[in-house]
Structure formats: structure tokens, C-alpha cells
Design an enzyme around this catalytic site. Structure first.
Site, PDB file in Angstrom:
ATOM      1  N   SER A  62       0.814  -1.213   0.000  1.00  0.00           N
ATOM      2  CA  SER A  62       0.000   0.000   0.000  1.00  0.00           C
ATOM      3  C   SER A  62       0.852   1.268   0.000  1.00  0.00           C
ATOM      4  O   SER A  62       0.314   2.359  -0.182  1.00  0.00           O
ATOM      5  CB  SER A  62      -0.944  -0.004   1.206  1.00  0.00           C
ATOM      6  OG  SER A  62      -0.244  -0.219   2.398  1.00  0.00           O
ATOM      7  N   HIS A  98      -2.915  -3.051  -5.525  1.00  0.00           N
ATOM      8  CA  HIS A  98      -3.236  -2.627  -4.159  1.00  0.00           C
ATOM      9  C   HIS A  98      -4.733  -2.757  -3.919  1.00  0.00           C
ATOM     10  O   HIS A  98      -5.525  -1.949  -4.375  1.00  0.00           O
ATOM     11  CB  HIS A  98      -2.766  -1.178  -3.937  1.00  0.00           C
ATOM     12  CG  HIS A  98      -3.109  -0.649  -2.593  1.00  0.00           C
ATOM     13  ND1 HIS A  98      -3.353   0.684  -2.353  1.00  0.00           N
ATOM     14  CD2 HIS A  98      -3.270  -1.280  -1.392  1.00  0.00           C
ATOM     15  CE1 HIS A  98      -3.631   0.853  -1.067  1.00  0.00           C
ATOM     16  NE2 HIS A  98      -3.601  -0.316  -0.475  1.00  0.00           N
ATOM     17  N   GLU A 106      -6.127  -0.320  -6.900  1.00  0.00           N
ATOM     18  CA  GLU A 106      -5.093   0.536  -7.503  1.00  0.00           C
ATOM     19  C   GLU A 106      -4.111  -0.358  -8.256  1.00  0.00           C
ATOM     20  O   GLU A 106      -3.513  -1.265  -7.662  1.00  0.00           O
ATOM     21  CB  GLU A 106      -4.344   1.320  -6.423  1.00  0.00           C
ATOM     22  CG  GLU A 106      -4.999   2.608  -6.011  1.00  0.00           C
ATOM     23  CD  GLU A 106      -4.132   3.405  -5.034  1.00  0.00           C
ATOM     24  OE1 GLU A 106      -3.960   4.609  -5.257  1.00  0.00           O
ATOM     25  OE2 GLU A 106      -3.635   2.837  -4.044  1.00  0.00           O
ATOM     26  N   ASN A 115      -3.337   6.526  -0.687  1.00  0.00           N
ATOM     27  CA  ASN A 115      -2.692   6.658   0.613  1.00  0.00           C
ATOM     28  C   ASN A 115      -1.773   7.876   0.691  1.00  0.00           C
ATOM     29  O   ASN A 115      -1.560   8.421   1.769  1.00  0.00           O
ATOM     30  CB  ASN A 115      -1.921   5.381   0.962  1.00  0.00           C
ATOM     31  CG  ASN A 115      -2.849   4.298   1.479  1.00  0.00           C
ATOM     32  OD1 ASN A 115      -3.964   4.580   1.908  1.00  0.00           O
ATOM     33  ND2 ASN A 115      -2.417   3.050   1.417  1.00  0.00           N
TER      34      ASN A 115
END
Length: 697
Positions: A405, A426, A438, A476
Site C-alpha cells: 500500500s 493494491h 489501484e 494513501n
């Protein structure tokens, strides 16, 4: 008549066939063709009219090609009324989907028959509007208030069996729509069945619509469309039919002019555009017939569950036989949920947990899989070791994917002899539930590997977003920034609980501190320690009050205490009093005099931080288009769909206002609040983020 509606006579029955592929959308030609067809049937002495759709569906809804264009008559409400007012018997035969205007056409008919696989619904609230062609006036007359409120405010699709039990359909039969429709129409004629116009049926008794409106608005966390639709249903109960139709149209037009409708339309189109990348045009994905997953914790088990449900056999690799059995238990638990909801049968459950799932403790078991995803501990050394082993055992052409991540996928790829086969995938936890994926493209990732990543996302029914390599990728990375903005506000005087409430009132599913508790405070703690070890800029504001909570072994929901205290059997948590004490102590230590924040100030700062970092992510090419950011935040981070995403929201607020806010915050902290060059450029040129979407579509 137009070509979009075919006309034929079968005895006393005039047959109107919709032929506007691919989904028989209710464009101008179709609407005009229906009116012409009804008039022709009447003039030629037919006794009944059958309406059905050619191809894979009945009318699936409005023609999206007409969105944003000036409307042209005949308008859909008038078409429905014209069908209903015909002296002939009008029967609709449904297959595929009858959604929105499609269902409203069917409700304008006097009788409705469908094949068992047909699905109906009024999904207008999902694009920020409400039924506008009689849906809120006819449906309550047919099935009552409670069932109508459920169907209209949820926007959900209703299967034929349920629609029959509700009374929306009159009959469900196997067969081709034309044949079952003709047989039913002839049967009705033979019986001397009466015309049965829903508009002539009595309206239901009125209820406390104010309370119902408030309840629906609260449930939708500020989404207007379902609540405004309640006022349409109210008009059905309290006004004559014609006046109710006018009121419905007024409410529909009010919603058409809202920011929420703009946001929902943006989300609707972006969801379909996000996985369409120009560079993948004509690129064939690699074969994808089997999957390997390394690590059977919550994330790995979720990924395996999603793959099994998509029909992909899975090899689950764990360190020990005991850990592999525990992973199987987690997967079985996930699949048990699908079994309980009727998504899979017991036979399917047994197959997925038996034949389709292979447990392994040796990397050699992965030698023949087409794609392997590691979901191990988030530490670079561990990831490199795993990829070194995969490089040695996986067949040539197998795709090696990391579920990291945050970590650098280029560095992970460099630990193999085949960096072109390495990609980041991800997933978001729980991976069999969360829609976002992702797809992180490293410098040397081959195009057909990228195409295979998107093909996997499609098969798993994910919203797949392309991301470049940076710390945290799209989601993130942006999260880290707006979370810092929240942390800064806490040090400066706001409480975590005020911030959470202000943001849930704005429409977020959860506030940032409740989210941290849900995800596990140990994750943020590990990131803070890593950042400090790498060396932080002395200008960067850091806070350590939650480190003490973590040091005591309190990591949020999973341990029962974090920002909130969680009690067994109780939903949600209550503020943890220890947190306020630790915040006060850190403020005193840093010499900070706390100040008051209004909820509006909290939202403004939080969103400014989010938009500014998102603009940097787009400007650097980590996200190709602003809509990629919007879909990431919508599907992975609980951003309210009716606001369209942070960059659509920014466009609607005005980029110049946002930039001015950021510059004013920079006067007190010019390290954190550095305006994104792309944001400054767009303001200088008088352009929007949506302009960039159009340029890159």
C-alpha cells in the site's frame, strides 16, 4: 414512424419493437416512435398493443448521449401518458432491464409480463435526480407507499420474482418476450380484460411525510435526491394525478440544477471511464486462468475470496500448515457470508472451499499459476525476499504482483530478473467487499501486464485505477496529507471527535480518527516511526500523543480502545478520555495555545489539503487524470459520491477560492501548505480539473 421502433400487426395486436441497440435507450427517436406507433395502432383498428425490446433488453433507461443537451419533445412524461391514455389494451413484455424511464414506460402500460431473469428499478437517485416521468405518481398507486419508498429511494434493481410479489408485474413466464407478450395480450383480449390505467387507481392514504423525509435524508448522509423523491410520493397521495405529475416534474427539475446532481453524473461517467486507458487500446492481456496468493491474513484471505467468487482457482501459500488452515477458515468465513445472502449455493461453497482452493506451504506450488499476489508484512526486506523466491519458481510469463500500500514497486521489481512482469495490485480491505483496486505501474512493467491487471480487476468487479509509483500511490499519499491536516487541527485546538463529526456531516462515511481505529492504529504508528527513522524535515509538524496509546497496546477497534473505546455488543465507540489528556499534554509541551474551530473551518482546511495534494498527484503524473483521483477517493476512502470526488468538488467550489485559502494557511505554515503548481496553473488560465479530464479522455 422512426426506425428506432418497428411496427407489425399480428391479428388484432399491434406490435411495437424497440430496436435502438445496444440497450434500447429512450432517445428522441424511440420516444417519437412509441407515440407514432400507438397512434398508428389506434387508426388501423387494432385492439391491443404489445411493446417489447429487441436484442438483450427492454428499455434500459434514458439515453446518456442526451445528457447535458437541450431536451426535445416528445418528453418522456408525455410519452408515458400517451401510452396510458390509449383506448387500446397496452401490454409491455420485459426482459433484460427496465430501469428508470424504461420502468416508467412499463408503468404507463396497462399490463406487464416479464421473463424470470428480468430486472426492474428506478435508479435515478443514483445520479442525483428522481423519477421524472410518473414513477413517483404511478408506483405508489400500484404497490403502496412502503414498497415504493424502498424501490425509489434505494435505486436498487428488483428481480422479476420480487417484482411479481410486489405487484409491479402481472405475470412472469419463461420464453422470448415477443412470444410470451403476444400470448398474454391475446389471452387478455379473449377474456375481455379491461384497460387498467394506474393513473385512474386510487392513491394511498397519506402518512407523516415530514418524518419520512427527515429519516431518508439522515440515512443518505445528506444526499438530497432520495429525500426529495419522498416529496414526489407525497404529491401522489395528496394531489390529483395531473397535479402530482406537475409537482414531480418541478422536483425533478430542482434536482437537475443542484451541485449534487453534477457530482453524481460525474461519478457515473468517471466510473465507466477510469479503466479505459489509451495506451492499452489493442493490447491483449496475458492468460489468466489461475491465481496464487501469498499470506492468508485478512487481506490475503479477502483477495483469495474475491478471486474464487470470480471463478479463478487459487493456490494459497502460508508459512506453516496451521497458518494455511487458518487462512482457509478466513476464506470459508468470507464465503459463508455469500452463502447466507444467497449469492452462492451450498454446492458452490463446497466447490470453492474444496476443489478451487489449494493450500500450500512450499513456493513450488506456485510454479504453474498465471499471476501471484503477495499480501505479506509491509516491510521492504520481507517483500524482496518473497519476490526473489517467486522469481526462482514461477513459470516464464507469470505476473508477479505486490499488494503493497506504500512501498516502492520499482525497488521490489528490481529484486527479480524480470521487472517487466512485476506490478502493484493494491487491494483495499476487506478485499472481497471493497470495490477499489489501484493498479500500480512500475517503470519497467510491460503493457500486457498492465492490461492483465485491468482484466483481473474487471473479473473481480473492481473499479480499477492506474497509479504511478510514489509513497502511498494515489489514495494513501493523499490520505497521509489530509490526515496530517486533521492532526494539525487537533494540536491547534480542535478535538478528534469534533473533526470526525464535521466530516461525517459533510458526507464522509466515517471521520479520519474513526477510520484510523478501524484500520488499526499500529499502521499509522509504523509509518510515523519509519518517517522519523528516514529523517523528517525540521519544518514538518509532528505529533506523538497517539504513540503513547499504541505503546500501551491499544490499536483501535481490534483491541477495544484507540481514539474511541469499543464495548462488546455495542455499535460504534465512545471518545477515549485518555486521548484528550495526551493532546493537552503535547500542546503544553509544544507551547501551543488552543483555538476554537468551527465545523465549516474544519471541512475547509481538510478539503483544501486533500485537493492540494491531489493536484500534485495529477501534476506529477501519478494519477493520469483528475477523475482517477476522484474514483480512488470515492471507492476506497468513503468520499461522498454525491460530491463527485475531491477534484469535482473543487471545481464546483471554485479553484480560485481554494487556492486563496491555501495561500492564507501558508502564512502560518508554509512548509505544509505549499500550493500545487497544477492548481496555480489552472487558476491562472481560468481552467478546471474537468477540462483536464476532457483533454485526456
Amino acid at each position: 414512424m422512426t426506425d428506432a421502433i418497428g411496427y407489425e400487426r399480428v391479428g388484432d395486436i399491434a406490435v411495437l419493437k424497440a430496436q435502438n441497440p445496444p440497450v434500447n435507450a429512450l432517445g428522441l427517436d424511440v420516444r417519437q416512435g412509441l407515440v407514432d406507433g400507438i397512434e398508428r395502432a389506434e387508426s388501423e383498428g387494432a385492439k391491443a398493443v404489445l411493446i417489447y425490446g429487441d436484442g438483450r433488453t427492454y428499455f434500459a433507461g434514458a439515453d446518456i448521449r442526451e445528457f447535458g443537451k437541450p431536451p426535445q419533445g416528445p418528453f418522456l412524461p408525455d410519452v408515458c401518458t400517451r401510452i396510458e391514455s390509449s383506448p387500446l389494451l397496452v401490454i409491455s413484455a420485459l426482459h433484460g432491464t427496465a430501469l428508470g424511464g424504461g420502468l416508467e414506460i412499463a408503468l404507463g402500460s396497462h399490463y406487464r409480463i416479464a421473463v424470470p431473469s428480468a430486472r426492474i428499478g428506478l435508479p435515478e437517485v443514483l445520479i442525483g435526480v428522481m423519477p421524472g416521468a410518473g414513477g413517483t405518481q404511478r408506483l405508489p398507486r400500484l404497490i403502496g407507499i412502503d414498497a415504493s419508498v424502498d424501490v425509489i429511494t434505494s435505486g436498487r434493481q428488483v428481480g422479476a420474482k420480487e417484482a411479481l410479489s410486489l405487484g409491479i408485474l402481472d405475470r412472469v413466464e419463461e420464453g422470448e418476450p415477443r412470444e410470451i407478450g403476444l400470448a398474454y395480450a391475446q389471452e387478455l383480449l379473449d377474456q375481455g380484460a379491461p384497460r387498467r390505467a394506474i393513473s385512474e387507481m386510487p392513491a394511498p392514504e397519506s402518512v407523516d411525510f415530514d418524518a419520512l423525509y427527515d429519516s431518508v435524508l439522515k440515512k443518505g448522509r445528506g444526499l438530497l435526491a432520495p429525500a426529495v423523491a419522498i416529496r414526489g410520493i407525497q404529491a401522489c397521495c395528496e394531489l390529483p394525478f395531473d397535479e402530482g405529475m406537475k409537482r414531480e416534474r418541478e422536483l425533478f427539475m430542482e434536482l437537475m440544477s443542484t451541485d449534487q446532481r453534477q457530482g453524481m453524473i460525474h461519478a457515473f461517467f468517471s466510473e465507466r471511464a477510469v479503466s479505459k486507458l489509451p495506451e492499452l487500446k489493442g493490447v491483449e492481456p496475458r492468460a489468466l486462468n489461475s491465481l496464487g496468493v501469498i499470506g492468508g491474513g485478512t487481506m490475503g484471505a479477502g483477495i483469495a475470496t474475491a478471486a474464487l467468487l470470480a471463478g479463478l482457482p487459487v493456490v494459497m501459500l502460508e508459512m506453516t500448515a496451521e497458518a494455511a488452515e487458518a487462512a482457509k477458515g478466513r476464506i470459508a468465513g468470507n464465503l459463508q457470508g455469500a452463502l447466507k445472502r444467497g449469492k452462492i449455493s451450498q454446492e458452490k461453497f463446497d466447490h470453492l472451499t474444496g476443489e478451487a482452493l489449494t493450500l500450500a506451504t512450499d513456493y513450488d506450488a506456485l510454479s504453474d499459476v498465471d499471476l501471484v499476489i503477495e499480501a505479506v508484512f509491509e516491510e521492504m526486506g520481507v517483500k524482496k525476499e518473497v519476490f526473489g523466491k517467486l522469481d526462482a519458481v514461477c513459470k516464464k510469463g507469470a505476473i508477479l504482483a505486490s499488494n503493497t500500500s506504500y512501498l516502492d514497486v520499482n525497488e521490489i521489481a528490481a529484486s527479480t530478473s524480470r521487472p517487466e512482469d512485476v506490478i502493484g495490485l493494491h487491494f483495499f480491505s476487506p478485499a472481497h467487499v471493497m470495490k477499489l483496486l489501484e493498479i500500480v505501474v512500475a517503470d519497467k512493467t510491460a503493457l500486457d501486464v498492465v492490461a492483465t491487471g485491468f482484466e483481473l480487476g474487471k473479473r473481480l468487479k473492481k473499479i480499477s485505477v492506474r497509479a504511478g509509483v510514489c509513497d502511498g500511490f494515489i489514495g494513501n499519499r493523499i490520505l497521509a496529507t489530509y490526515r496530517k491536516a486533521a492532526d494539525h487541527m487537533v494540536l491547534d485546538g480542535a478535538s478528534p471527535y469534533q473533526i470526525d463529526k464535521a466530516l461525517t456531516d459533510f458526507g464522509f462515511a466515517m471521520g479520519p480518527f474513526a477510520v484510523a481505529d478501524l484500520a488499526g492504529l499500529d499502521i499509522g504508528w509504523a509509518v510515523r516511526k519509519r518517517k522519523r527513522a528516514e529523517g523528517m524535515d525540521p519544518r514538518e509538524r509532528d505529533s506523538s500523543y497517539m504513540d503513547k496509546i499504541c505503546e500501551a497496546g491499544n490499536f483501535g477497534q481490534k483491541t477495544g480502545k484507540g481514539y474511541y473505546v469499543y464495548e462488546a455488543g455495542k455499535r460504534g465507540g465512545t471518545p477515549n478520555p485518555e486521548v484528550a489528556e495526551l493532546i493537552e499534554a503535547e500542546r503544553a509541551e509544544k507551547g501551543i495555545t488552543p483555538k476554537e474551530f468551527t465545523d465549516e473551518e474544519i471541512v475547509t482546511r481538510y478539503m483544501a489539503a486533500m485537493v492540494n495534494e491531489a493536484a500534485k498527484v495529477v501534476g506529477e503524473g501519478i494519477a493520469r487524470r483528475p477523475l482517477d483521483v476522484d474514483m480512488t477517493l470515492l471507492f476506497g476512502y468513503g468520499f461522498p459520491r454525491y460530491r463527485g470526488g475531491p477534484l469535482k468538488w473543487a471545481d464546483m467550489q471554485g479553484l480560485d477560492t481554494l487556492l486563496a485559502n491555501i495561500k492564507s494557511y501558508a502564512e502560518e505554515d508554509d512548509y505544509f501548505w505549499q500550493p500545487a503548481p497544477l492548481l496555480e496553473q489552472l487558476v491562472a488560465e481560468g481552467r478546471t480539473f474537468d477540462d483536464l479530464n476532457k483533454e485526456n479522455s
